[in-house]
Structures are given as C-alpha cells and as structure tokens.
Design a protein around this motif. Structure first.
Motif, PDB file in Angstrom:
ATOM      1  N   GLY A 140       0.793  -1.228   0.000  1.00  0.00           N
ATOM      2  CA  GLY A 140       0.000   0.000   0.000  1.00  0.00           C
ATOM      3  C   GLY A 140       0.819   1.268   0.000  1.00  0.00           C
ATOM      4  O   GLY A 140       0.375   2.303  -0.506  1.00  0.00           O
ATOM      5  N   ALA A 141       2.045   1.213   0.533  1.00  0.00           N
ATOM      6  CA  ALA A 141       2.889   2.415   0.600  1.00  0.00           C
ATOM      7  C   ALA A 141       3.303   2.925  -0.777  1.00  0.00           C
ATOM      8  O   ALA A 141       3.733   4.071  -0.904  1.00  0.00           O
ATOM      9  CB  ALA A 141       4.126   2.129   1.443  1.00  0.00           C
ATOM     10  N   VAL A 142       3.147   2.106  -1.806  1.00  0.00           N
ATOM     11  CA  VAL A 142       3.521   2.521  -3.165  1.00  0.00           C
ATOM     12  C   VAL A 142       2.783   3.790  -3.571  1.00  0.00           C
ATOM     13  O   VAL A 142       3.353   4.675  -4.214  1.00  0.00           O
ATOM     14  CB  VAL A 142       3.248   1.375  -4.166  1.00  0.00           C
ATOM     15  CG1 VAL A 142       3.341   1.845  -5.596  1.00  0.00           C
ATOM     16  CG2 VAL A 142       4.218   0.228  -3.920  1.00  0.00           C
ATOM     17  N   ALA A 143       1.532   3.921  -3.176  1.00  0.00           N
ATOM     18  CA  ALA A 143       0.718   5.082  -3.556  1.00  0.00           C
ATOM     19  C   ALA A 143       1.232   6.389  -2.952  1.00  0.00           C
ATOM     20  O   ALA A 143       0.874   7.467  -3.418  1.00  0.00           O
ATOM     21  CB  ALA A 143      -0.732   4.862  -3.155  1.00  0.00           C
ATOM     22  N   ALA A 144       2.083   6.304  -1.959  1.00  0.00           N
ATOM     23  CA  ALA A 144       2.613   7.504  -1.306  1.00  0.00           C
ATOM     24  C   ALA A 144       4.038   7.838  -1.740  1.00  0.00           C
ATOM     25  O   ALA A 144       4.627   8.796  -1.249  1.00  0.00           O
ATOM     26  CB  ALA A 144       2.582   7.317   0.209  1.00  0.00           C
ATOM     27  N   HIS A 145       4.589   7.051  -2.654  1.00  0.00           N
ATOM     28  CA  HIS A 145       5.972   7.249  -3.072  1.00  0.00           C
ATOM     29  C   HIS A 145       6.068   7.371  -4.595  1.00  0.00           C
ATOM     30  O   HIS A 145       5.383   6.652  -5.320  1.00  0.00           O
ATOM     31  CB  HIS A 145       6.844   6.090  -2.594  1.00  0.00           C
ATOM     32  CG  HIS A 145       6.967   6.048  -1.107  1.00  0.00           C
ATOM     33  ND1 HIS A 145       6.014   5.459  -0.305  1.00  0.00           N
ATOM     34  CD2 HIS A 145       7.906   6.544  -0.277  1.00  0.00           C
ATOM     35  CE1 HIS A 145       6.380   5.586   0.957  1.00  0.00           C
ATOM     36  NE2 HIS A 145       7.521   6.253   1.005  1.00  0.00           N
ATOM     37  N   GLU A 146       6.922   8.256  -5.049  1.00  0.00           N
ATOM     38  CA  GLU A 146       7.109   8.449  -6.485  1.00  0.00           C
ATOM     39  C   GLU A 146       7.699   7.203  -7.148  1.00  0.00           C
ATOM     40  O   GLU A 146       7.383   6.891  -8.289  1.00  0.00           O
ATOM     41  CB  GLU A 146       7.998   9.678  -6.744  1.00  0.00           C
ATOM     42  CG  GLU A 146       8.011  10.147  -8.171  1.00  0.00           C
ATOM     43  CD  GLU A 146       6.628  10.438  -8.747  1.00  0.00           C
ATOM     44  OE1 GLU A 146       6.364  10.028  -9.900  1.00  0.00           O
ATOM     45  OE2 GLU A 146       5.784  11.048  -8.055  1.00  0.00           O
ATOM     46  N   GLU A 147       8.549   6.507  -6.446  1.00  0.00           N
ATOM     47  CA  GLU A 147       9.166   5.298  -6.982  1.00  0.00           C
ATOM     48  C   GLU A 147       9.189   4.218  -5.907  1.00  0.00           C
ATOM     49  O   GLU A 147       9.423   4.510  -4.743  1.00  0.00           O
ATOM     50  CB  GLU A 147      10.612   5.570  -7.415  1.00  0.00           C
ATOM     51  CG  GLU A 147      10.740   6.598  -8.507  1.00  0.00           C
ATOM     52  CD  GLU A 147      12.186   6.873  -8.865  1.00  0.00           C
ATOM     53  OE1 GLU A 147      12.975   5.905  -8.985  1.00  0.00           O
ATOM     54  OE2 GLU A 147      12.544   8.049  -9.008  1.00  0.00           O
ATOM     55  N   ALA A 148       8.974   2.972  -6.307  1.00  0.00           N
ATOM     56  CA  ALA A 148       9.057   1.840  -5.389  1.00  0.00           C
ATOM     57  C   ALA A 148       9.594   0.644  -6.167  1.00  0.00           C
ATOM     58  O   ALA A 148       8.985   0.208  -7.145  1.00  0.00           O
ATOM     59  CB  ALA A 148       7.688   1.520  -4.804  1.00  0.00           C
ATOM     60  N   TYR A 149      10.742   0.144  -5.747  1.00  0.00           N
ATOM     61  CA  TYR A 149      11.396  -0.976  -6.414  1.00  0.00           C
ATOM     62  C   TYR A 149      11.498  -2.137  -5.435  1.00  0.00           C
ATOM     63  O   TYR A 149      11.836  -1.952  -4.270  1.00  0.00           O
ATOM     64  CB  TYR A 149      12.797  -0.572  -6.879  1.00  0.00           C
ATOM     65  CG  TYR A 149      12.773   0.581  -7.842  1.00  0.00           C
ATOM     66  CD1 TYR A 149      12.580   0.370  -9.204  1.00  0.00           C
ATOM     67  CD2 TYR A 149      12.931   1.882  -7.392  1.00  0.00           C
ATOM     68  CE1 TYR A 149      12.548   1.439 -10.092  1.00  0.00           C
ATOM     69  CE2 TYR A 149      12.897   2.954  -8.268  1.00  0.00           C
ATOM     70  CZ  TYR A 149      12.708   2.723  -9.620  1.00  0.00           C
ATOM     71  OH  TYR A 149      12.669   3.782 -10.482  1.00  0.00           O
ATOM     72  N   PHE A 150      11.218  -3.336  -5.939  1.00  0.00           N
ATOM     73  CA  PHE A 150      11.211  -4.521  -5.098  1.00  0.00           C
ATOM     74  C   PHE A 150      12.049  -5.614  -5.741  1.00  0.00           C
ATOM     75  O   PHE A 150      12.130  -5.718  -6.965  1.00  0.00           O
ATOM     76  CB  PHE A 150       9.784  -5.047  -4.908  1.00  0.00           C
ATOM     77  CG  PHE A 150       8.870  -4.049  -4.268  1.00  0.00           C
ATOM     78  CD1 PHE A 150       8.741  -3.990  -2.893  1.00  0.00           C
ATOM     79  CD2 PHE A 150       8.142  -3.159  -5.045  1.00  0.00           C
ATOM     80  CE1 PHE A 150       7.901  -3.053  -2.302  1.00  0.00           C
ATOM     81  CE2 PHE A 150       7.299  -2.224  -4.468  1.00  0.00           C
ATOM     82  CZ  PHE A 150       7.181  -2.173  -3.096  1.00  0.00           C
ATOM     83  N   GLU A 151      12.640  -6.430  -4.897  1.00  0.00           N
ATOM     84  CA  GLU A 151      13.305  -7.651  -5.340  1.00  0.00           C
ATOM     85  C   GLU A 151      12.899  -8.731  -4.355  1.00  0.00           C
ATOM     86  O   GLU A 151      13.103  -8.597  -3.143  1.00  0.00           O
ATOM     87  CB  GLU A 151      14.823  -7.476  -5.367  1.00  0.00           C
ATOM     88  CG  GLU A 151      15.538  -8.641  -5.995  1.00  0.00           C
ATOM     89  CD  GLU A 151      17.021  -8.366  -6.264  1.00  0.00           C
ATOM     90  OE1 GLU A 151      17.673  -9.263  -6.794  1.00  0.00           O
ATOM     91  OE2 GLU A 151      17.508  -7.265  -5.932  1.00  0.00           O
ATOM     92  N   THR A 152      12.285  -9.758  -4.863  1.00  0.00           N
ATOM     93  CA  THR A 152      11.756 -10.842  -4.042  1.00  0.00           C
ATOM     94  C   THR A 152      12.511 -12.119  -4.380  1.00  0.00           C
ATOM     95  O   THR A 152      12.791 -12.375  -5.555  1.00  0.00           O
ATOM     96  CB  THR A 152      10.253 -11.038  -4.340  1.00  0.00           C
ATOM     97  OG1 THR A 152       9.571  -9.803  -4.091  1.00  0.00           O
ATOM     98  CG2 THR A 152       9.654 -12.146  -3.503  1.00  0.00           C
ATOM     99  N   ALA A 153      12.817 -12.919  -3.379  1.00  0.00           N
ATOM    100  CA  ALA A 153      13.501 -14.193  -3.602  1.00  0.00           C
ATOM    101  C   ALA A 153      12.672 -15.338  -3.039  1.00  0.00           C
ATOM    102  O   ALA A 153      12.051 -15.214  -1.988  1.00  0.00           O
ATOM    103  CB  ALA A 153      14.873 -14.182  -2.935  1.00  0.00           C
ATOM    104  N   VAL A 154      12.667 -16.446  -3.763  1.00  0.00           N
ATOM    105  CA  VAL A 154      12.106 -17.691  -3.266  1.00  0.00           C
ATOM    106  C   VAL A 154      13.297 -18.502  -2.771  1.00  0.00           C
ATOM    107  O   VAL A 154      14.246 -18.747  -3.516  1.00  0.00           O
ATOM    108  CB  VAL A 154      11.331 -18.443  -4.363  1.00  0.00           C
ATOM    109  CG1 VAL A 154      10.838 -19.794  -3.843  1.00  0.00           C
ATOM    110  CG2 VAL A 154      10.169 -17.605  -4.867  1.00  0.00           C
ATOM    111  N   VAL A 155      13.246 -18.890  -1.491  1.00  0.00           N
ATOM    112  CA  VAL A 155      14.393 -19.492  -0.828  1.00  0.00           C
ATOM    113  C   VAL A 155      14.068 -20.914  -0.373  1.00  0.00           C
ATOM    114  O   VAL A 155      13.026 -21.139   0.247  1.00  0.00           O
ATOM    115  CB  VAL A 155      14.786 -18.647   0.414  1.00  0.00           C
ATOM    116  CG1 VAL A 155      15.951 -19.268   1.164  1.00  0.00           C
ATOM    117  CG2 VAL A 155      15.087 -17.216   0.013  1.00  0.00           C
ATOM    118  N   ALA A 156      14.964 -21.850  -0.679  1.00  0.00           N
ATOM    119  CA  ALA A 156      14.874 -23.197  -0.111  1.00  0.00           C
ATOM    120  C   ALA A 156      15.640 -23.155   1.202  1.00  0.00           C
ATOM    121  O   ALA A 156      16.864 -23.014   1.217  1.00  0.00           O
ATOM    122  CB  ALA A 156      15.475 -24.226  -1.051  1.00  0.00           C
ATOM    123  N   ILE A 157      14.912 -23.227   2.306  1.00  0.00           N
ATOM    124  CA  ILE A 157      15.521 -23.152   3.631  1.00  0.00           C
ATOM    125  C   ILE A 157      16.208 -24.486   3.931  1.00  0.00           C
ATOM    126  O   ILE A 157      15.632 -25.554   3.737  1.00  0.00           O
ATOM    127  CB  ILE A 157      14.457 -22.829   4.695  1.00  0.00           C
ATOM    128  CG1 ILE A 157      13.816 -21.468   4.383  1.00  0.00           C
ATOM    129  CG2 ILE A 157      15.047 -22.846   6.095  1.00  0.00           C
ATOM    130  CD1 ILE A 157      12.599 -21.162   5.211  1.00  0.00           C
TER     131      ILE A 157
END
Length: 139
Positions: free
Chosen positions: A58-75
């Motif tokens: 939800g915070a994306v709507a309050a920021h000019e730019e929002a960049y994400f990097e998500t990882a799928v991890v085998a624990i």
C-alpha cells in the motif's frame, strides 16, 4: 533531494516492525512468510511444487518510486545447513503506483507476468539483507 529507504519486508528494520510495533515475520532470518503462511502457501514434494506469492504494498501510492526484489528461498537446502535462492523477481512502480517498472516481464503460462524473473539476487539485495540480518548467508 529524495530520501531512499531499503529494508527486508517484514524484517526487523522495516516500517511494519519499527513503526507498527509488530514482531518481525521471522526473528533471525529475512523470511517474509511465517510458519503458518508456509503451511498454507507452499506445496512442495521433493523437486516439484508450487509457492503462492502475493504482495500488495500500500505504501507505493505515497511514493514516487518503489522498487522490489523478491527471492524464493529453499531453507536448509537438501539438509546442507544453508539456504539456496531458487528464483528472484524484480518488480515495482513509479508515479505513485501508476506505472509498472517492468512493462511486460517474463512469460508465465503464456502471459506477461509484470515480473523480471531471474536465477539469482542482486548485490543490492544482499546488501539490504545484510543490513537487517548481518549473519544471514545463502548459496
């Protein structure tokens, strides 16, 4: 001048914890899913399965730019004592959530995903994780 923020989502230095007063999703590791969420969202047997991944920041709507990097991890990958990154995803928005940073993305089941899917994480990802969880290592 803009102020940049970088943190592990649900991590000990995230707004969820620092501003919201919540405990981290995991106390010592940079894992977003809790044990109960893993039970409900991960279905894996040996070398095949599914992981249901969803996020609506939800915070994306309050920021000019929002960049994400998500990882799928085998624990504890193959009982090695170490985690392994299985896949990573780049995604985000500019214009306060109006323009995706990945216009089409990698095809998934014949459809544009809106994600840039890759086999490893960036050095930026590792630096952010180290800031929140200094002893965490992965293969």
């Amino acid at each position: 001048m803009s102020k940049l923020q970088a943190f592990v989502d649900g991590g000990k230095n995230s707004p969820f914890v620092l501003w919201g007063g919540n405990p981290p999703a995991h106390p010592t590791m940079p894992y977003y899913l809790t044990a109960d969420e893993v039970k409900n969202q991960v279905n894996f047997t040996k070398d095949a399965g599914t992981v249901k991944i969803f996020d609506a920041p939800g915070a994306v709507a309050a920021h000019e730019e929002a960049y994400f990097e998500t990882a799928v991890v085998a624990i504890n990958h193959k009982a090695s004592g170490r985690d392994r990154i299985l896949k990573a995803f780049d995604w985000g928005w500019t214009g306060k959530g109006t323009t995706p940073t990945v216009s089409k993305g990698t095809d998934i089941a014949g459809k544009d995903s809106g994600l840039n899917i890759k086999s490893s994480v960036s050095s930026r990802f590792d630096n952010i994780v180290k800031n929140d969880y200094s002893t965490y290592v992965h293969d």
